[in-house]
Design a protein around this motif. Sequence first.
Motif, PDB file in Angstrom:
ATOM      1  N   LEU A   1     -18.704  47.487   6.555  1.00  0.00           N
ATOM      2  CA  LEU A   1     -19.012  46.163   6.018  1.00  0.00           C
ATOM      3  C   LEU A   1     -17.813  45.735   5.185  1.00  0.00           C
ATOM      4  N   VAL A   2     -17.205  44.603   5.529  1.00  0.00           N
ATOM      5  CA  VAL A   2     -16.041  44.108   4.782  1.00  0.00           C
ATOM      6  C   VAL A   2     -16.476  42.891   3.964  1.00  0.00           C
ATOM      7  N   THR A   3     -16.389  43.029   2.643  1.00  0.00           N
ATOM      8  CA  THR A   3     -16.751  41.920   1.764  1.00  0.00           C
ATOM      9  C   THR A   3     -15.492  41.141   1.391  1.00  0.00           C
ATOM     10  N   SER A   4     -15.682  39.946   0.869  1.00  0.00           N
ATOM     11  CA  SER A   4     -14.556  39.111   0.397  1.00  0.00           C
ATOM     12  C   SER A   4     -13.469  38.950   1.445  1.00  0.00           C
ATOM     13  N   VAL A   5     -13.869  38.553   2.661  1.00  0.00           N
ATOM     14  CA  VAL A   5     -12.894  38.273   3.716  1.00  0.00           C
ATOM     15  C   VAL A   5     -12.342  36.861   3.490  1.00  0.00           C
ATOM     16  N   LEU A   6     -11.034  36.788   3.290  1.00  0.00           N
ATOM     17  CA  LEU A   6     -10.376  35.515   2.981  1.00  0.00           C
ATOM     18  C   LEU A   6      -9.300  35.256   4.027  1.00  0.00           C
ATOM     19  N   ARG A   7      -9.695  34.737   5.188  1.00  0.00           N
ATOM     20  CA  ARG A   7      -8.674  34.500   6.220  1.00  0.00           C
ATOM     21  C   ARG A   7      -8.030  33.126   6.005  1.00  0.00           C
ATOM     22  N   PRO A   8      -6.755  33.007   6.363  1.00  0.00           N
ATOM     23  CA  PRO A   8      -5.998  31.787   6.045  1.00  0.00           C
ATOM     24  C   PRO A   8      -6.568  30.524   6.680  1.00  0.00           C
ATOM     25  N   ASP A   9      -7.212  30.656   7.827  1.00  0.00           N
ATOM     26  CA  ASP A   9      -7.683  29.463   8.541  1.00  0.00           C
ATOM     27  C   ASP A   9      -9.124  29.101   8.203  1.00  0.00           C
ATOM     28  N   ARG A  10      -9.692  29.702   7.166  1.00  0.00           N
ATOM     29  CA  ARG A  10     -11.079  29.382   6.808  1.00  0.00           C
ATOM     30  C   ARG A  10     -11.131  28.002   6.152  1.00  0.00           C
ATOM     31  N   PRO A  11     -12.260  27.312   6.236  1.00  0.00           N
ATOM     32  CA  PRO A  11     -12.403  26.052   5.514  1.00  0.00           C
ATOM     33  C   PRO A  11     -12.239  26.287   4.008  1.00  0.00           C
ATOM     34  N   GLU A  12     -11.652  25.321   3.332  1.00  0.00           N
ATOM     35  CA  GLU A  12     -11.420  25.463   1.897  1.00  0.00           C
ATOM     36  C   GLU A  12     -12.739  25.685   1.151  1.00  0.00           C
ATOM     37  N   GLY A  13     -12.683  26.550   0.149  1.00  0.00           N
ATOM     38  CA  GLY A  13     -13.878  26.790  -0.669  1.00  0.00           C
ATOM     39  C   GLY A  13     -14.909  27.678  -0.017  1.00  0.00           C
ATOM     40  N   THR A  14     -14.488  28.478   0.970  1.00  0.00           N
ATOM     41  CA  THR A  14     -15.440  29.380   1.624  1.00  0.00           C
ATOM     42  C   THR A  14     -14.933  30.826   1.561  1.00  0.00           C
ATOM     43  N   ILE A  15     -15.850  31.747   1.811  1.00  0.00           N
ATOM     44  CA  ILE A  15     -15.543  33.171   1.854  1.00  0.00           C
ATOM     45  C   ILE A  15     -16.470  33.783   2.902  1.00  0.00           C
ATOM     46  N   GLU A  16     -16.061  34.918   3.475  1.00  0.00           N
ATOM     47  CA  GLU A  16     -16.867  35.499   4.547  1.00  0.00           C
ATOM     48  C   GLU A  16     -17.139  36.985   4.300  1.00  0.00           C
ATOM     49  N   MET A  17     -18.145  37.479   5.006  1.00  0.00           N
ATOM     50  CA  MET A  17     -18.461  38.900   5.012  1.00  0.00           C
ATOM     51  C   MET A  17     -18.612  39.318   6.469  1.00  0.00           C
ATOM     52  N   LEU A  18     -18.077  40.492   6.797  1.00  0.00           N
ATOM     53  CA  LEU A  18     -17.973  40.946   8.181  1.00  0.00           C
ATOM     54  C   LEU A  18     -18.610  42.326   8.310  1.00  0.00           C
ATOM     55  N   ALA A  19     -19.398  42.531   9.352  1.00  0.00           N
ATOM     56  CA  ALA A  19     -19.992  43.845   9.611  1.00  0.00           C
ATOM     57  C   ALA A  19     -19.653  44.284  11.031  1.00  0.00           C
ATOM     58  N   VAL A  20     -19.251  45.533  11.183  1.00  0.00           N
ATOM     59  CA  VAL A  20     -18.982  46.124  12.499  1.00  0.00           C
ATOM     60  C   VAL A  20     -19.806  47.401  12.607  1.00  0.00           C
ATOM     61  N   HIS A  21     -20.579  47.488  13.680  1.00  0.00           N
ATOM     62  CA  HIS A  21     -21.512  48.614  13.857  1.00  0.00           C
ATOM     63  C   HIS A  21     -21.687  48.839  15.347  1.00  0.00           C
ATOM     64  N   GLY A  22     -21.455  50.055  15.813  1.00  0.00           N
ATOM     65  CA  GLY A  22     -21.543  50.309  17.243  1.00  0.00           C
ATOM     66  C   GLY A  22     -20.530  49.450  17.983  1.00  0.00           C
ATOM     67  N   ASP A  23     -20.979  48.760  19.020  1.00  0.00           N
ATOM     68  CA  ASP A  23     -20.088  47.872  19.789  1.00  0.00           C
ATOM     69  C   ASP A  23     -20.075  46.443  19.257  1.00  0.00           C
ATOM     70  N   GLY A  24     -20.880  46.176  18.235  1.00  0.00           N
ATOM     71  CA  GLY A  24     -21.048  44.797  17.764  1.00  0.00           C
ATOM     72  C   GLY A  24     -20.267  44.473  16.508  1.00  0.00           C
ATOM     73  N   ALA A  25     -19.969  43.189  16.329  1.00  0.00           N
ATOM     74  CA  ALA A  25     -19.335  42.696  15.106  1.00  0.00           C
ATOM     75  C   ALA A  25     -19.952  41.351  14.758  1.00  0.00           C
ATOM     76  N   TRP A  26     -20.240  41.141  13.473  1.00  0.00           N
ATOM     77  CA  TRP A  26     -20.897  39.924  13.000  1.00  0.00           C
ATOM     78  C   TRP A  26     -20.190  39.419  11.749  1.00  0.00           C
ATOM     79  N   ILE A  27     -20.196  38.086  11.567  1.00  0.00           N
ATOM     80  CA  ILE A  27     -19.558  37.500  10.380  1.00  0.00           C
ATOM     81  C   ILE A  27     -20.439  36.380   9.830  1.00  0.00           C
ATOM     82  N   VAL A  28     -20.423  36.231   8.506  1.00  0.00           N
ATOM     83  CA  VAL A  28     -21.186  35.178   7.829  1.00  0.00           C
ATOM     84  C   VAL A  28     -20.264  34.470   6.849  1.00  0.00           C
TER      85      VAL A  28
END
Length: 287
Positions: free
Chosen positions: A182-209
């Motif tokens: 689980l990756v918290t505080s994901v700050l990618r350069p192309d994200r909309p301003e004022g947003t932050i994401e969290m990413l989970a990878v488990h088994g063959d799957g990956a999800w982001i919020v």
Amino acid sequence: MGRVTTILSIQSSVAYGHVGNSAAVFPLQRLGVEVWPVHTVHFSNHTGYGAWRGPLMAPEDVREVVTGVQERGALEEVDAVLSGYQGGEQIGEVILDAVARTKAASPRAIYACDPVMGNAKSGCFVHPAIPVLLRERVVPQADLITPNQFELGFLTETEPDDLDSTLASVEAARAMGPSTVLVTSVLRPDRPEGTIEMLAVHGDGAWIVRTPHLPLKANGSGDVTAALFTAHLLETGDAGLALGRTVSSVFDLLQRTLDSGRRELQLVQSQEEIARPRMQFDVERLR
């Protein structure tokens, strides 16, 4: 009602405020999880204030507490060992010993490790020996790790930035041992301003919020996040659902804390949002 999930949580404790076990235990209990806290320190408050009082537990004392639990025959009931900030190499060895003993007694048990080292704003704030300990000894024994994006890079000696490089760093971390990241505080350069994401990878799957990025430095929020995600994943086996529930609860906790104007997490005041997440954010499946 079926068997209750049980977590052995080896973390710091504070009298005032919410970090470590003082942040993790109550939310887990509100989810119906049985939690056995083992304290590595018992301070008056978290160290972010610059002044605190109280004892740092000797590693042998921590080991003795775990041994006492083992002597009750209770390690057989444990579904997960949860650890957070590790203040020294000796305590790291005690935690690894507790994990080994737990897994011998309860083969289904997982080790959930929050590899606390620092953040993008502050840099690395732990003793230089700790990242080495985590990289070489601790993370290879973990089944689930919950680093922020900065810690993920520090751990894997990579530079996660955009989504592709962050996912590549996750796979580098998974190659070290843990199956779930689980990756918290994901700050990618192309994200909309004022947003932050969290990413989970488990088994063959990956999800982001993606959520709004609240202007708040909240000590203990990572501890709550690691605890909630571990519990939800144990209950559901669905990393996407666990991610959605965790993000929902943590966002509402942070929003209430921000609105309160107080420095400490408004944990008790947010207990309904923890027990019954609103699921107000979309979980995007990446693969």
